[in-house]
Design a protein around this motif. Structure first.
Motif, PDB file in Angstrom:
ATOM      1  N   LEU A   1      92.406  98.418  41.982  1.00 21.70           N
ATOM      2  CA  LEU A   1      93.793  98.133  41.601  1.00 21.70           C
ATOM      3  C   LEU A   1      93.849  97.449  40.241  1.00 21.70           C
ATOM      4  O   LEU A   1      94.761  97.709  39.447  1.00 21.70           O
ATOM      5  CB  LEU A   1      94.460  97.275  42.673  1.00 21.70           C
ATOM      6  N   ALA A   2      92.887  96.593  39.970  1.00 24.38           N
ATOM      7  CA  ALA A   2      92.843  95.956  38.639  1.00 24.38           C
ATOM      8  C   ALA A   2      92.591  97.006  37.559  1.00 24.38           C
ATOM      9  O   ALA A   2      93.147  96.930  36.455  1.00 24.38           O
ATOM     10  CB  ALA A   2      91.771  94.878  38.612  1.00 24.38           C
TER      11      ALA A   2
ATOM     12  N   SER B   1      83.145  88.534  41.181  1.00 25.57           N
ATOM     13  CA  SER B   1      83.729  88.224  39.869  1.00 25.57           C
ATOM     14  C   SER B   1      84.162  89.549  39.256  1.00 25.57           C
ATOM     15  O   SER B   1      83.406  90.199  38.543  1.00 25.57           O
ATOM     16  CB  SER B   1      82.704  87.521  38.969  1.00 25.57           C
ATOM     17  N   ILE B   2      85.380  89.974  39.562  1.00 22.45           N
ATOM     18  CA  ILE B   2      85.743  91.358  39.233  1.00 22.45           C
ATOM     19  C   ILE B   2      86.087  91.530  37.742  1.00 22.45           C
ATOM     20  O   ILE B   2      86.669  90.656  37.113  1.00 22.45           O
ATOM     21  CB  ILE B   2      86.907  91.865  40.115  1.00 22.45           C
ATOM     22  N   TRP B   3      85.698  92.668  37.264  1.00 18.19           N
ATOM     23  CA  TRP B   3      86.053  93.167  35.915  1.00 18.19           C
ATOM     24  C   TRP B   3      86.408  94.640  36.058  1.00 18.19           C
ATOM     25  O   TRP B   3      85.642  95.346  36.694  1.00 18.19           O
ATOM     26  CB  TRP B   3      84.867  93.041  34.958  1.00 18.19           C
ATOM     27  N   PRO B   4      87.476  95.123  35.509  1.00 17.51           N
ATOM     28  CA  PRO B   4      88.506  94.370  34.791  1.00 17.51           C
ATOM     29  C   PRO B   4      89.333  93.536  35.754  1.00 17.51           C
ATOM     30  O   PRO B   4      89.218  93.686  36.964  1.00 17.51           O
ATOM     31  CB  PRO B   4      89.364  95.471  34.170  1.00 17.51           C
TER      32      PRO B   4
ATOM     33  N   HIS C   1      99.087  88.091  39.247  1.00 24.33           N
ATOM     34  CA  HIS C   1      98.581  89.357  39.774  1.00 24.33           C
ATOM     35  C   HIS C   1      99.755  90.330  39.904  1.00 24.33           C
ATOM     36  O   HIS C   1     100.929  89.925  39.835  1.00 24.33           O
ATOM     37  CB  HIS C   1      97.874  89.152  41.123  1.00 24.33           C
ATOM     38  N   PRO C   2      99.479  91.601  40.087  1.00 28.95           N
ATOM     39  CA  PRO C   2     100.570  92.583  40.211  1.00 28.95           C
ATOM     40  C   PRO C   2     101.446  92.273  41.424  1.00 28.95           C
ATOM     41  O   PRO C   2     100.994  91.616  42.369  1.00 28.95           O
ATOM     42  CB  PRO C   2      99.825  93.909  40.411  1.00 28.95           C
TER      43      PRO C   2
END
Lengths: 196, 365
Positions: free
Chosen positions: B105-106, B172-175, B182-183
């Protein structure tokens, strides 16, 4: 096993800190706030390790002084090597204990630490795991995390300030893993195989 | 009021519509490619004609939808749909890896320049068979996964997660999402448990394939719970999804829809699964009400209950206005009811050109 398996002990002259003890094997020294007793989390740890729980009373002095007294008590017990777990307000004493130059301490777990960490904790070189409950509104765990830049930080879902009582199985599982494998605990050893 | 177009990427080849799981023997790759192209065309049209959102969702093992991973479709739409928000309504959270959901989703929010609307769903009951997840654990898994995803989006330093269902040693999420913190988040609000959870966690709610009376009661419950939690949901916090078809006149629209086979919900296409899921306690305290949502009904009854919106532009406006007025819903999510080629595209155009401007006025009033 339940917390009733812990035996409460104190030196006959009453000058040493009281403690609870259960289990056998490599020692875990747990430091809990003075009003508390061993939890089911400790009992689960004691299934595979010797667990000695200290609850320094309010008159035990500063966390640094409490750590000194605990170190003395640990030495009297003949414990040469141990891992340390500080819970709630016991977190600070746990770190002071781990910072003592003579201490032979493997790793440190701080479970829902409370209070303000001392800047001296920045000198910590031992592996540290900080656990924080997702229902705990306090920012103290974050403060400990901030002064321990190399620490591992883990959120314990659906727990507040008493992780050992609220999520005992989860606490025991991850603490056991961390003390046994230190930084390598990041890599799972659990089998994903559905059937042999 | 905002409008969204939900195109499930229905398989346009010849295949039964009432079997789950649907056998691959019916499958034609040529028809599948055509189905996706048709879907893209309809989404492009919606974007061009002013729809606020385009919507995708997750369904498995069925010709009803060729988007078992709606993130893949949303990723494509981020490059095809230039203006509208991309609403993923949504991933079936309890059957998925929540870290993966947070990451994907990111990605979509990043690829679309911050146009993601993130719906977190429990899915239709049959989906629990897809990845072999016990439906009895659905709500607990959903709640934990949602909390974890929010943390993954907002925590700026690596953290581990010691959950009841999920365990990660470091995340540790990327992007990371473009929209901060947050959305916008939505979830189904159909059951009392879901409405209360959404209210307590400041999440918008959506209704799909229900009826206006059932949704009305659920919205009231949601608003009551939100007030108790110290906030007042806005109109945009409530989405109502219904099938739609617009033609130049009522008569033409009804004639188009009369060619449709009766809708049999995915939940009702396999009796053994439906019963097994029911026995698991999946539906919660209001099991009877939840199962009523998908009862088979005649077209006229479905229109009366707000399950389907059909007619010329004036009739369709009146039907949507009723939903707006009765529910206080701020977003109508319109499901392409049938793949009727040029007539479906014309339906989207008519809605955008002749109904949507009037819906905007509703908001201003």
């Amino acid at each position: 096993m339940t917390e009733t398996n812990f035996a409460r002990r104190q030196a006959a002259d009453g000058r040493d800190l009281p403690y609870w003890e259960a289990g056998a094997g490599e020692t875990i020294v747990a430091i809990v706030p003075g009003t508390e007793q061993p939890t089911r989390g400790h009992a689960l740890l004691a299934e595979r390790r010797r667990v000695v729980v200290f609850a320094p009373p309010a008159d035990a002095g500063s966390p640094q002084e409490a750590a000194r007294r605990i170190a003395a008590a640990v030495a009297k017990l003949g414990i040469e090597h141990c891992d340390v777990m500080g819970e709630g307000a016991g977190a600070s004493a746990a770190l002071w204990l781990a910072l003592a130059p003579q201490a032979e301490i493997g790793a440190v777990v701080l479970a829902a630490p409370l209070g303000s960490p001392d800047d001296a904790f920045r000198e910590m070189t031992r592996p540290v795991l900080v656990l924080a409950g997702t229902r705990n509104g306090s920012a103290d765990a974050e403060r400990y995390r901030a002064v321990l830049p190399e620490c591992h930080f883990m959120l314990v879902y659906d727990a507040g300030t008493a992780i050992g009582a609220e999520r005992p199985e989860a606490l025991a599982f991850v603490v056991r893993e961390f003390f046994e494998r230190r930084d390598l605990f990041l890599v799972s050893r659990e089998s994903g195989k559905a059937f042999p | 009021m905002k409008a969204a177009l939900f195109c499930a990427a229905r398989y346009v080849g010849a295949a039964p519509h009432d079997i789950w799981p649907l056998s691959g023997e019916y499958y034609s790759s040529e028809a599948a490619v055509r189905s996706i192209e048709t879907t893209f065309e309809q989404f492009r049209c919606a974007d061009e004609f002013g729809f606020d959102w385009v919507t995708v969702a997750e369904h498995h093992f069925s010709g009803f939808s060729l988007t078992p991973n709606p993130m893949v479709m949303a990723g494509a739409l981020s490059q095809i749909v230039r203006r509208a928000k991309i609403a993923v309504l949504g991933p079936t959270l309890p059957i998925l890896n929540p870290v993966r959901v947070a990451e994907e989703l990111a990605m979509i929010d990043t690829m679309s320049g911050g146009r993601l609307v993130a719906g977190m769903m429990r899915g239709t009951p049959n989906e629990y068979v897809t990845y072999n997840i016990n439906p009895a654990e659905s709500r607990e898994r959903f709640a934990e996964a949602l909390h974890l995803i929010r943390r993954a989006w907002t925590e700026t330093r690596p953290f581990g997660w010691l959950g009841r269902y999920y365990q990660y040693r470091t995340i540790s999420i990327w992007p990371r999402p473009v929209q901060q913190p947050h959305p916008p988040l939505y979830m189904s609000g159909s059951s009392p448990e879901a409405g209360a959870f959404a209210a307590q966690n400041h999440i918008g709610i959506g209704f799909a394939f229900t009826t206006v009376p059932l949704a009305k009661s659920a919205v009231q419950h949601y608003r009551t719970c939100a007030r108790e939690a110290g906030w007042e949901p806005a109109a945009d916090n409530v989405i109502y999804r219904a099938m739609f078809h617009v033609a130049d006149t009522d008569e033409e629209a009804f004639a188009d829809m009369s060619t449709l086979p009766p809708r049999i919900s995915l939940a009702d296409q396999n009796k053994a699964i439906a019963e097994g899921v029911r026995q698991s306690g999946y539906y919660g305290a209001d099991a009877v009400g939840q199962q009523q949502r998908t009862s088979r009904r005649e077209l006229a009854d479905r229109i009366e209950l707000g399950q389907i919106i059909v007619g010329g532009p004036d009739s369709v406006f009146a039907q949507v206005k009723r939903i707006h007025d009765e529910l206080g819903a701020g977003v109508i999510d319109l499901v392409v009811g049938a793949q009727l080629g040029a007539r479906t595209l014309h339906s989207i155009e008519l809605f955008g050109a002749k109904v949507l401007p009037r819906l905007r006025e509703l908001s201003q009033q």
